[in-house]
Design a protein around this motif. Sequence first.
Motif, PDB file in Angstrom:
ATOM      1  N   MET A  96       0.845  -1.202   0.000  1.00 30.09           N
ATOM      2  CA  MET A  96       0.000   0.000   0.000  1.00 30.09           C
ATOM      3  C   MET A  96       0.879   1.251   0.000  1.00 30.09           C
ATOM      4  N   ILE A 140      -2.883  10.986   3.260  1.00 35.14           N
ATOM      5  CA  ILE A 140      -2.239  10.306   4.391  1.00 35.14           C
ATOM      6  C   ILE A 140      -1.206  11.227   5.042  1.00 35.14           C
ATOM      7  N   GLN A 175      -0.087   8.812  10.275  1.00 33.12           N
ATOM      8  CA  GLN A 175      -0.837   7.641   9.825  1.00 33.12           C
ATOM      9  C   GLN A 175       0.092   6.640   9.152  1.00 33.12           C
ATOM     10  N   ASN A 217       1.901   4.773  11.670  1.00 35.17           N
ATOM     11  CA  ASN A 217       1.027   3.787  12.310  1.00 35.17           C
ATOM     12  C   ASN A 217       0.952   2.473  11.548  1.00 35.17           C
ATOM     13  N   VAL A 218       0.908   2.565  10.233  1.00 34.74           N
ATOM     14  CA  VAL A 218       0.525   1.359   9.489  1.00 34.74           C
ATOM     15  C   VAL A 218       1.568   0.813   8.521  1.00 34.74           C
ATOM     16  N   ASN A 223       4.432  -0.407   8.724  1.00 37.98           N
ATOM     17  CA  ASN A 223       5.074  -1.661   9.110  1.00 37.98           C
ATOM     18  C   ASN A 223       4.172  -2.548   9.958  1.00 37.98           C
ATOM     19  N   ALA A 224       2.895  -2.212  10.009  1.00 40.03           N
ATOM     20  CA  ALA A 224       1.950  -3.054  10.755  1.00 40.03           C
ATOM     21  C   ALA A 224       1.542  -4.241   9.892  1.00 40.03           C
ATOM     22  N   PRO A 225       1.429  -5.410  10.496  1.00 36.22           N
ATOM     23  CA  PRO A 225       0.969  -6.561   9.716  1.00 36.22           C
ATOM     24  C   PRO A 225      -0.529  -6.458   9.449  1.00 36.22           C
ATOM     25  N   GLY A 226      -1.008  -7.313   8.562  1.00 36.09           N
ATOM     26  CA  GLY A 226      -2.432  -7.288   8.230  1.00 36.09           C
ATOM     27  C   GLY A 226      -2.736  -6.181   7.247  1.00 36.09           C
ATOM     28  N   GLN A 227      -3.997  -6.065   6.903  1.00 39.81           N
ATOM     29  CA  GLN A 227      -4.421  -5.077   5.916  1.00 39.81           C
ATOM     30  C   GLN A 227      -5.031  -3.866   6.611  1.00 39.81           C
ATOM     31  N   ALA A 228      -4.324  -2.752   6.555  1.00 41.84           N
ATOM     32  CA  ALA A 228      -4.778  -1.546   7.250  1.00 41.84           C
ATOM     33  C   ALA A 228      -6.118  -1.071   6.703  1.00 41.84           C
ATOM     34  N   LEU A 229      -6.400  -1.398   5.452  1.00 36.93           N
ATOM     35  CA  LEU A 229      -7.667  -0.981   4.844  1.00 36.93           C
ATOM     36  C   LEU A 229      -8.766  -1.999   5.078  1.00 36.93           C
TER      37      LEU A 229
END
Lengths: 453, 453
Positions: free
Chosen positions: B27, B64, B68, B71-72, B74-80
């Motif tokens: 993303m 963005i 923000q 926050n996201v 390098n976060a796992p999963g789908q931020a959207l």
Amino acid sequence: MVGVITGRMNIAYAQSGGPTAVINRTMMGVVDAALMSGRANHIFAAKHGPKGLIENRFVDLAGITGFQRENVANAPGQALGSYRKEPTDEEAATIVCNLQRHDIRALLYNGGDDSARAAAIIQAAAASSRYELQVFHVPKTIDADLLANDHTPGYPSAARFLATAMSWIDCDNRSLPGVYIAVTMGKNAGFLVASTALARNPEYEDSSPHLIYMPERLFDEEQFVHDVKRVYGQFGRCVVAVSEGIGKLVDGKFTELVVALGKSLGGDGFGGLTLSGTISLADALVGIVKEGIEGVRVRGGTFGYEQRVAAGAVSPIDRVEAYDVGRYGVYAAGLADGGSKNIGSCGVSWPDWTSLSGRTTEGGSVVIVQRPMNELVNGTPEQYSATLNLVPLDVVAPPKAKGLPLKKFMPPEFISPNGTDVTPAFFKYAGPLVGDIERFGRLELPEVGPDEK
Amino acid sequence: MVGVITGRMNIAYAQSGGPTAVINRTMMGVVDAALMSGRANHIFAAKHGPKGLIENRFVDLAGITGFQRENVANAPGQALGSYRKEPTDEEAATIVCNLQRHDIRALLYNGGDDSARAAAIIQAAAASSRYELQVFHVPKTIDADLLANDHTPGYPSAARFLATAMSWIDCDNRSLPGVYIAVTMGKNAGFLVASTALARNPEYEDSSPHLIYMPERLFDEEQFVHDVKRVYGQFGRCVVAVSEGIGKLVDGKFTELVVALGKSLGGDGFGGLTLSGTISLADALVGIVKEGIEGVRVRGGTFGYEQRVAAGAVSPIDRVEAYDVGRYGVYAAGLADGGSKNIGSCGVSWPDWTSLSGRTTEGGSVVIVQRPMNELVNGTPEQYSATLNLVPLDVVAPPKAKGLPLKKFMPPEFISPNGTDVTPAFFKYAGPLVGDIERFGRLELPEVGPDEK
């Protein structure tokens, strides 16, 4: 009472019970303290714990090289091998005989409550054969359920792994909302499953795990479905952490859930199912939710052995404490003095070891006592602090015949009134042990209008 | 054919299918490339992928902020948020209508083979309604089973988590020897379970996993028990890695093992067991070993969702590639040029993007092609290298009606002749992707004599 031994002597060390991520650090604490004392001739380490003690199979850790140390000091699991065995009286006599053959005067026995009991049995066997021996139990268990200990080496790192993994799973569950049920270890104590609460990002009300089931509260399937429904209704998703040791009363007796569910399906367990004789707890709970709530995506997972040997999730405090309980055991044996305090730099503080009262005991068990944490002391955030002490072996491992509790449970003040969460007191207890973990933020952007261009 | 769009335009991005540890990096690659181009007015990102596309629910990633992003990124999963859904023709028409309402001329659809198929369906719907739209599929799946890709973003990190966890479990199993069976994800392709081979420490002959069961080879219970017996006889322990997707032929048809075992117990599955309708694969295999080998400690574990979102085990190459496939999608859409190569510093090298032939296509799928690794090139160790390309959507996602293979399997040259291990060719393939992991040494001290003092 055996006096402090003043000359050079041989000591022995054994690792027993389940592995942890840091038990080899305890071995290194023993080795370093003994070698630094200049008073250890040999450090006889039993291969596979009680098995090696019985079969007279030892290596000498006094001969450890820098390379070997490098290989194992930070490796998870037991570098010496372990075994699960409570020695019989005959085996205990054999162990004492073997220790005598090597002129060993102090045995450090590293493990959980079964190991403490084994230590007491060996101590008694030595006394009855009038062999001058001190047996010390050095604590270890990821379950944190050892009597007289506020926690035990291995617990903070296993808890850190679980909290970390659950913070990832929260991101997963937000991506593809549904119900996810994660089963953790912890035997019949809730400390490990409770640690998953540390995964939550307090910035977000819906941060998971949303429900935590501890063995200290009886499990009720109807209430469980009701709880999951409520959370799912509120957040559109639900992450559940469950201890492997949850259970319910069957004929007035606490019975682990998988066993209880098996019985409810008929006298012969799971009908024709003879593959492994049991269904996994995660699968059983997934089935219960699927039957109770329609049209919801439900998945389960069971953390495997990786949780107890997660070398990638070692807690800084655990790292230091695991080492220090080993040093302390050597000190308790009268071999070395306390040495310098505050090894490492993670803010752990220890009492002045030279004041140890139990130093000339016949033996005993090393215990960790945490000072209760408050938010602030004199206006500044309080630092974690713990004390190592020596207590009689039967305080940690009461003889089974006496009918006393053999393990510790979560104190009621750690469990929320509804029974599916922990309290702020638990966060104060476990937070410093686990240390900071990475929690994840969100992409909070406003939705655009339906025809924005 | 749609020409390169030269003015400012709106693009859309959607995340679909299962989460990975690095999909938010894709993303960010999309966002950064689009913003850097100076030619994106809006980057409309669908909430929960196909769901948001159908329901016309978008956020604008062009807005963005740094916070923000922090926050996201390098976060796992789908931020959207994500969703699993193959749009019907009617839904595809609705999606095209919604894209038109926002004047979106390029859609980047990020996911696995189902997502590529969805992209093709949307592309076709746009063509039939004569709306000028380019649809690009951007790859993602931890299973590495996407056609035309040598691997996919998400796979290297999931593989790294599994290899790391299995190196811990090897230490556990050496401590308390027995049989341990670990079940991994990977659907019906063996790439993930095969990656557990990277856990082995090549210095030790008995380093585990000892047996690896991939779905590409039919599973046979008798042979399985025979294999485990042989390893246990040789090493006194046995660690087994099994893919969730293994199966056998039932009435001539490939059938997943848990289903096949259920059938063999009677027409109604597992007798009276109606809890979840199935037993876990790990439990089933533990049962098979227990019945086949007496007196051996056998345990099983099933890795949960943590394996696909393990933010603590992100592979350096995956980190870079996940970002670059997003950038490349924007480039393929004709919005941005290739920009600088070699982002990051992990030795990934890319072709000169400006030479991309597919740039003016109607759409397509971004694919990753690895250059085959040799030990040495001109006498020096070879560096990992891969190429990004654009291929037609139906190469990655053949229409189901055509009866073509929909996914990729492990090539035979990656699987050892006995079917329970990988080959050196697999190590060359997966080693660079996973990167160095910590493997652990041993305490190799000689046993002391029975009466040494």
